[in-house]
Motif scaffolding. Structure first.
Motif, PDB file in Angstrom:
ATOM      1  N   GLU A   5     -10.837  -9.724   5.656  1.00 59.19           N
ATOM      2  CA  GLU A   5     -10.579  -9.887   7.081  1.00 59.19           C
ATOM      3  C   GLU A   5     -11.894  -9.761   7.847  1.00 59.19           C
ATOM      4  O   GLU A   5     -12.779  -8.987   7.465  1.00 59.19           O
ATOM      5  CB  GLU A   5      -9.590  -8.832   7.574  1.00 59.19           C
ATOM      6  N   ALA A   6     -12.010 -10.548   8.914  1.00 60.44           N
ATOM      7  CA  ALA A   6     -13.196 -10.483   9.771  1.00 60.44           C
ATOM      8  C   ALA A   6     -12.741 -10.214  11.202  1.00 60.44           C
ATOM      9  O   ALA A   6     -11.806 -10.854  11.706  1.00 60.44           O
ATOM     10  CB  ALA A   6     -13.982 -11.788   9.701  1.00 60.44           C
ATOM     11  N   PHE A   7     -13.413  -9.274  11.843  1.00 61.43           N
ATOM     12  CA  PHE A   7     -13.091  -8.872  13.213  1.00 61.43           C
ATOM     13  C   PHE A   7     -14.318  -9.093  14.092  1.00 61.43           C
ATOM     14  O   PHE A   7     -15.380  -8.492  13.859  1.00 61.43           O
ATOM     15  CB  PHE A   7     -12.685  -7.390  13.262  1.00 61.43           C
ATOM     16  N   GLY A   8     -14.186  -9.979  15.086  1.00 60.47           N
ATOM     17  CA  GLY A   8     -15.264 -10.198  16.044  1.00 60.47           C
ATOM     18  C   GLY A   8     -15.069  -9.310  17.262  1.00 60.47           C
ATOM     19  O   GLY A   8     -14.005  -9.333  17.906  1.00 60.47           O
ATOM     20  N   MET A   9     -16.083  -8.542  17.607  1.00 61.68           N
ATOM     21  CA  MET A   9     -15.941  -7.515  18.622  1.00 61.68           C
ATOM     22  C   MET A   9     -16.476  -7.965  19.988  1.00 61.68           C
ATOM     23  O   MET A   9     -17.189  -8.963  20.110  1.00 61.68           O
ATOM     24  CB  MET A   9     -16.652  -6.242  18.181  1.00 61.68           C
ATOM     25  N   TYR A  10     -16.130  -7.196  20.988  1.00 59.69           N
ATOM     26  CA  TYR A  10     -16.533  -7.478  22.375  1.00 59.69           C
ATOM     27  C   TYR A  10     -18.057  -7.376  22.549  1.00 59.69           C
ATOM     28  O   TYR A  10     -18.653  -8.116  23.321  1.00 59.69           O
ATOM     29  CB  TYR A  10     -15.833  -6.500  23.316  1.00 59.69           C
ATOM     30  N   ASP A  11     -18.698  -6.490  21.782  1.00 60.32           N
ATOM     31  CA  ASP A  11     -20.136  -6.295  21.919  1.00 60.32           C
ATOM     32  C   ASP A  11     -20.962  -7.219  21.024  1.00 60.32           C
ATOM     33  O   ASP A  11     -22.186  -7.112  20.964  1.00 60.32           O
ATOM     34  CB  ASP A  11     -20.509  -4.833  21.608  1.00 60.32           C
ATOM     35  N   GLY A  12     -20.311  -8.127  20.293  1.00 63.38           N
ATOM     36  CA  GLY A  12     -21.021  -9.075  19.437  1.00 63.38           C
ATOM     37  C   GLY A  12     -21.077  -8.682  17.975  1.00 63.38           C
ATOM     38  O   GLY A  12     -21.495  -9.480  17.131  1.00 63.38           O
ATOM     39  N   THR A  13     -20.647  -7.474  17.646  1.00 63.24           N
ATOM     40  CA  THR A  13     -20.625  -7.033  16.251  1.00 63.24           C
ATOM     41  C   THR A  13     -19.470  -7.701  15.501  1.00 63.24           C
ATOM     42  O   THR A  13     -18.423  -7.990  16.088  1.00 63.24           O
ATOM     43  CB  THR A  13     -20.468  -5.505  16.170  1.00 63.24           C
ATOM     44  N   ILE A  14     -19.669  -7.948  14.215  1.00 56.22           N
ATOM     45  CA  ILE A  14     -18.606  -8.469  13.345  1.00 56.22           C
ATOM     46  C   ILE A  14     -18.418  -7.479  12.206  1.00 56.22           C
ATOM     47  O   ILE A  14     -19.382  -7.064  11.553  1.00 56.22           O
ATOM     48  CB  ILE A  14     -18.956  -9.857  12.780  1.00 56.22           C
ATOM     49  N   TYR A  15     -17.155  -7.089  11.988  1.00 55.19           N
ATOM     50  CA  TYR A  15     -16.827  -6.199  10.868  1.00 55.19           C
ATOM     51  C   TYR A  15     -16.058  -6.984   9.813  1.00 55.19           C
ATOM     52  O   TYR A  15     -15.141  -7.750  10.135  1.00 55.19           O
ATOM     53  CB  TYR A  15     -15.976  -5.017  11.339  1.00 55.19           C
ATOM     54  N   LEU A  16     -16.431  -6.760   8.545  1.00 50.22           N
ATOM     55  CA  LEU A  16     -15.710  -7.348   7.425  1.00 50.22           C
ATOM     56  C   LEU A  16     -14.973  -6.245   6.684  1.00 50.22           C
ATOM     57  O   LEU A  16     -15.533  -5.183   6.417  1.00 50.22           O
ATOM     58  CB  LEU A  16     -16.676  -8.048   6.459  1.00 50.22           C
ATOM     59  N   GLN A  17     -13.713  -6.499   6.382  1.00 51.47           N
ATOM     60  CA  GLN A  17     -12.890  -5.538   5.657  1.00 51.47           C
ATOM     61  C   GLN A  17     -12.362  -6.223   4.401  1.00 51.47           C
ATOM     62  O   GLN A  17     -11.554  -7.149   4.474  1.00 51.47           O
ATOM     63  CB  GLN A  17     -11.726  -5.054   6.535  1.00 51.47           C
ATOM     64  N   SER A  18     -12.843  -5.779   3.216  1.00 54.03           N
ATOM     65  CA  SER A  18     -12.403  -6.365   1.957  1.00 54.03           C
ATOM     66  C   SER A  18     -11.071  -5.783   1.520  1.00 54.03           C
ATOM     67  O   SER A  18     -10.628  -4.746   2.036  1.00 54.03           O
ATOM     68  CB  SER A  18     -13.456  -6.134   0.866  1.00 54.03           C
ATOM     69  N   ALA A  19     -10.449  -6.441   0.536  1.00 56.93           N
ATOM     70  CA  ALA A  19      -9.145  -5.984   0.065  1.00 56.93           C
ATOM     71  C   ALA A  19      -9.234  -4.603  -0.575  1.00 56.93           C
ATOM     72  O   ALA A  19      -8.258  -3.847  -0.565  1.00 56.93           O
ATOM     73  CB  ALA A  19      -8.582  -6.997  -0.938  1.00 56.93           C
ATOM     74  N   ASN A  20     -10.405  -4.268  -1.139  1.00 52.38           N
ATOM     75  CA  ASN A  20     -10.575  -2.955  -1.766  1.00 52.38           C
ATOM     76  C   ASN A  20     -11.011  -1.876  -0.783  1.00 52.38           C
ATOM     77  O   ASN A  20     -11.333  -0.756  -1.179  1.00 52.38           O
ATOM     78  CB  ASN A  20     -11.587  -3.039  -2.911  1.00 52.38           C
ATOM     79  N   GLY A  21     -11.057  -2.221   0.514  1.00 53.40           N
ATOM     80  CA  GLY A  21     -11.415  -1.240   1.537  1.00 53.40           C
ATOM     81  C   GLY A  21     -12.885  -1.214   1.905  1.00 53.40           C
ATOM     82  O   GLY A  21     -13.279  -0.461   2.803  1.00 53.40           O
ATOM     83  N   LYS A  22     -13.709  -2.001   1.241  1.00 53.88           N
ATOM     84  CA  LYS A  22     -15.140  -2.011   1.554  1.00 53.88           C
ATOM     85  C   LYS A  22     -15.360  -2.629   2.935  1.00 53.88           C
ATOM     86  O   LYS A  22     -14.809  -3.674   3.258  1.00 53.88           O
ATOM     87  CB  LYS A  22     -15.904  -2.808   0.511  1.00 53.88           C
ATOM     88  N   GLN A  23     -16.213  -1.997   3.715  1.00 53.78           N
ATOM     89  CA  GLN A  23     -16.513  -2.463   5.063  1.00 53.78           C
ATOM     90  C   GLN A  23     -17.972  -2.901   5.157  1.00 53.78           C
ATOM     91  O   GLN A  23     -18.850  -2.301   4.554  1.00 53.78           O
ATOM     92  CB  GLN A  23     -16.265  -1.363   6.088  1.00 53.78           C
ATOM     93  N   THR A  24     -18.176  -3.988   5.891  1.00 56.27           N
ATOM     94  CA  THR A  24     -19.523  -4.501   6.122  1.00 56.27           C
ATOM     95  C   THR A  24     -19.681  -4.787   7.606  1.00 56.27           C
ATOM     96  O   THR A  24     -18.794  -5.389   8.226  1.00 56.27           O
ATOM     97  CB  THR A  24     -19.779  -5.787   5.308  1.00 56.27           C
ATOM     98  N   LYS A  25     -20.800  -4.378   8.151  1.00 55.32           N
ATOM     99  CA  LYS A  25     -21.080  -4.603   9.563  1.00 55.32           C
ATOM    100  C   LYS A  25     -22.147  -5.682   9.698  1.00 55.32           C
ATOM    101  O   LYS A  25     -23.219  -5.589   9.090  1.00 55.32           O
ATOM    102  CB  LYS A  25     -21.559  -3.303  10.220  1.00 55.32           C
ATOM    103  N   LEU A  26     -21.830  -6.731  10.458  1.00 53.33           N
ATOM    104  CA  LEU A  26     -22.762  -7.827  10.692  1.00 53.33           C
ATOM    105  C   LEU A  26     -23.272  -7.756  12.129  1.00 53.33           C
ATOM    106  O   LEU A  26     -22.475  -7.717  13.075  1.00 53.33           O
ATOM    107  CB  LEU A  26     -22.088  -9.178  10.450  1.00 53.33           C
ATOM    108  N   VAL A  27     -24.581  -7.754  12.263  1.00 56.19           N
ATOM    109  CA  VAL A  27     -25.201  -7.667  13.583  1.00 56.19           C
ATOM    110  C   VAL A  27     -26.055  -8.908  13.802  1.00 56.19           C
ATOM    111  O   VAL A  27     -26.920  -9.224  12.984  1.00 56.19           O
ATOM    112  CB  VAL A  27     -26.064  -6.400  13.705  1.00 56.19           C
ATOM    113  N   GLY A  28     -25.790  -9.623  14.889  1.00 55.72           N
ATOM    114  CA  GLY A  28     -26.551 -10.832  15.182  1.00 55.72           C
ATOM    115  C   GLY A  28     -26.266 -11.350  16.577  1.00 55.72           C
ATOM    116  O   GLY A  28     -27.170 -11.741  17.314  1.00 55.72           O
ATOM    117  N   HIS A  29     -24.997 -11.350  16.959  1.00 55.34           N
ATOM    118  CA  HIS A  29     -24.618 -11.758  18.316  1.00 55.34           C
ATOM    119  C   HIS A  29     -24.861 -10.597  19.283  1.00 55.34           C
ATOM    120  O   HIS A  29     -24.741  -9.427  18.919  1.00 55.34           O
ATOM    121  CB  HIS A  29     -23.143 -12.154  18.358  1.00 55.34           C
TER     122      HIS A  29
END
Length: 523
Positions: free
Chosen positions: A386-410
């Motif tokens: 799953e990918a969540f686009g946030m109000y502040d421009g951050t994107i969070y990725l949530q894998s099926a195994n619970g691993k989280q990744t934070k993407l910073v660019g916007h």
């Protein structure tokens, strides 16, 4: 007396006769016995004679047999002697052969030892050569990849400075080096250089209001868009031009989303609480949606029922009669809705996350492991990420195994997120579309589109070679994203190779000179 005398005489005579008879018989018996004895003796003599003859014959035979035996014995002794001689010779030959065999075995062992030694030395030499070649390949790979990225950065700088020709030469060289040494052609320095030099972006102003949703029409090459100015538009490419056909326009409506059914019928929801229905070949008409306050999304599972998401409710509408079948009130203010394998995911203005059941009868609140307002959502069914686009421009990725990744660019609100080919594309109010190689250990964004306007909507063409975006001012932008096609476009615009001086300056005088475009012919 005479009688007695006669009797006596008779007796005497009888006695004499009897004696004579007796002696005669006795004599006869004795003669017969002697005769038998003689016959027996004669038989014995005959037998002895035969026996003697036989004995003589046997002696002769025995003598002959003895002579034959002696001859055979002599022959046997000669043969035995000869056999012994042959055996001695054979033993000598065997011993000689064994000695030769031992010598051969020793020679073979020495040869094997020498071969093993030579093979070991050869293996060591091959290993050292392989290691040297590998080290050289690694060094060459790193060298050429580094050169390629430097060339890409230089090409971007030259392109922005207006040196199109040299920028194209360096961008294409950077791409070829990266491809040859199995580098990442989607690295920002390579991708952005090709994107800029290929002239891959075209823009047209097609609407009066902001383009809220873009929809590709399967099999036609056309696209559909809706705007905040109440417009339903159809777009088709004609070479380098884009032709836009107005299907509906009424500025009193504010369209936020559109759904295309398989029967070429389009349903658009207006933030004013209305539903537009347009069927190809028929006239568009608008109906009010009862119980819908500010609807903003529309879904369908089977083209028979429409699911409209509003800020305070969820409505199920019959796609044929347009009558509301069921209304589900919400006890929160919904601002974003997403689609997850047939389920609808909702996000509130307070950052809460909800799941709507398939029967549209119940809403369940879900736990979200991060804080903030979600403004866009996407789900990848292949990886279940799953990918969540946030109000502040951050994107969070949530894998099926619970691993989280934070993407910073916007640096502003993320308006749209799309998974394609194991990559992630995102658009934002900051005016950029970014590409994320989410399978890399380090995920750096690549700008694939850049404008000064808020990018509100985004989609792909049917061949997925281009990405389309719509902004707040009604501009529709087409951007090439197929990097192979970009490289071909750059190559098509180049009519020369780098000169030797350019090569030495930009690539390096230690790197062998190459001609990538064409071979120069010398007389």
């Amino acid at each position: 007396m005479k009688i007695i005398s006669r009797i006596g005489t008779y007796v005497v005579v009888s006695g004499i006769v009897a004696i004579a008879i007796y002696f005669g018989w006795h004599t006869h018996q004795k003669y017969s016995a002697e005769q038998l004895r003689v016959e027996e003796l004669e038989q014995q003599v005959k037998k002895l004679t035969l026996d003697k003859q036989r004995s003589t014959i046997m002696q002769s035979v025995n003598q002959q047999m003895e002579e034959i035996a002696n001859q055979e014995r002599l022959i046997s002794e000669e043969q035995r002697e000869e056999a012994l001689q042959q055996s001695r010779i054979a033993n000598e030959m065997r011993l000689h052969a064994e000695e030769e065999q031992q010598k051969a075995l020793q020679a073979e062992r020495k040869a094997l030892e020498a071969s093993k030694t030579a093979q070991g030395q050869r293996l060591i030499a091959e290993k050292e050569r392989s290691q040297a070649e590998y080290s050289k390949r690694v060094a060459d790979t790193l060298t050429y990849r580094t050169i390629a990225r430097n060339l890409g950065n230089t090409a971007t700088t030259l392109q922005k400075a207006g040196n199109q020709e040299l920028a194209s030469l360096l961008a294409y060289t950077a791409y070829l080096f990266t491809q040859r040494y199995h580098g990442d052609v989607y690295h920002p320095s390579i991708y952005e250089a090709l994107m800029l030099t290929s002239g891959s972006q075209h823009r047209w102003t097609v609407a009066h209001g902001g383009i809220m949703k873009l929809l590709q029409v399967p099999g036609s090459g056309n696209s559909i868009s809706v705007s905040t100015y109440g417009e339903l538009l159809q777009h088709s490419e004609k070479g380098e031009n884009l032709q836009t056909r107005i299907l509906f326009s009424d500025k009193s409506f504010d369209f936020r989303d559109v759904y295309g059914a398989r029967n070429q019928t389009y349903y658009a929801v207006s933030h004013t609480g209305h539903l537009l229905v347009y069927r190809e070949g028929s006239r568009a008409h608008v109906v009010a949606i009862e119980g819908a306050t500010h609807p903003f999304r529309i879904f369908s599972n089977d083209d028979k029922q429409l699911i409209v998401t509003a800020e305070q409710s969820i409505l199920v509408i019959d796609a044929l009669t347009l009558h509301t079948i069921r209304t589900l009130p919400l006890n929160f203010h919904a601002v974003i809705a997403g689609w997850k394998q047939g389920d609808i995911v909702l996000f509130s203005d307070k950052g809460e996350m909800y799941m709507l059941d398939k029967e549209i009868t119940k809403v369940t609140r879900l736990q979200r492991p991060f804080k903030g307002r979600v403004m866009s959502y996407s789900y990848d069914p292949n990886t279940r990420q799953e990918a969540f686009g946030m109000y502040d421009g951050t994107i969070y990725l949530q894998s099926a195994n619970g691993k989280q990744t934070k993407l910073v660019g916007h640096n502003s609100r993320v308006t749209r997120i799309i998974y394609k080919n194991r990559r992630l594309y995102s658009s934002s109010f900051d005016g950029t579309v970014k590409l994320w190689n989410i399978e890399n250990d380090k995920i750096d964004p690549i700008d694939i589109a850049n404008s000064r306007q808020w990018i509100i909507s985004m989609t792909f063409n049917t061949s997925q070679s281009h990405i389309w975006t719509g902004d707040q001012y009604g501009n529709l932008t087409k951007t090439m994203i197929d990097i192979t096609q970009m490289a071909q476009e750059v190559k098509a615009g180049i009519n020369r190779n780098l000169t030797h001086n350019e090569w030495d300056y930009y690539v390096g005088h230690d790197i062998p000179y190459e001609q990538f475009i064409r071979k120069e012919v010398h007389p």
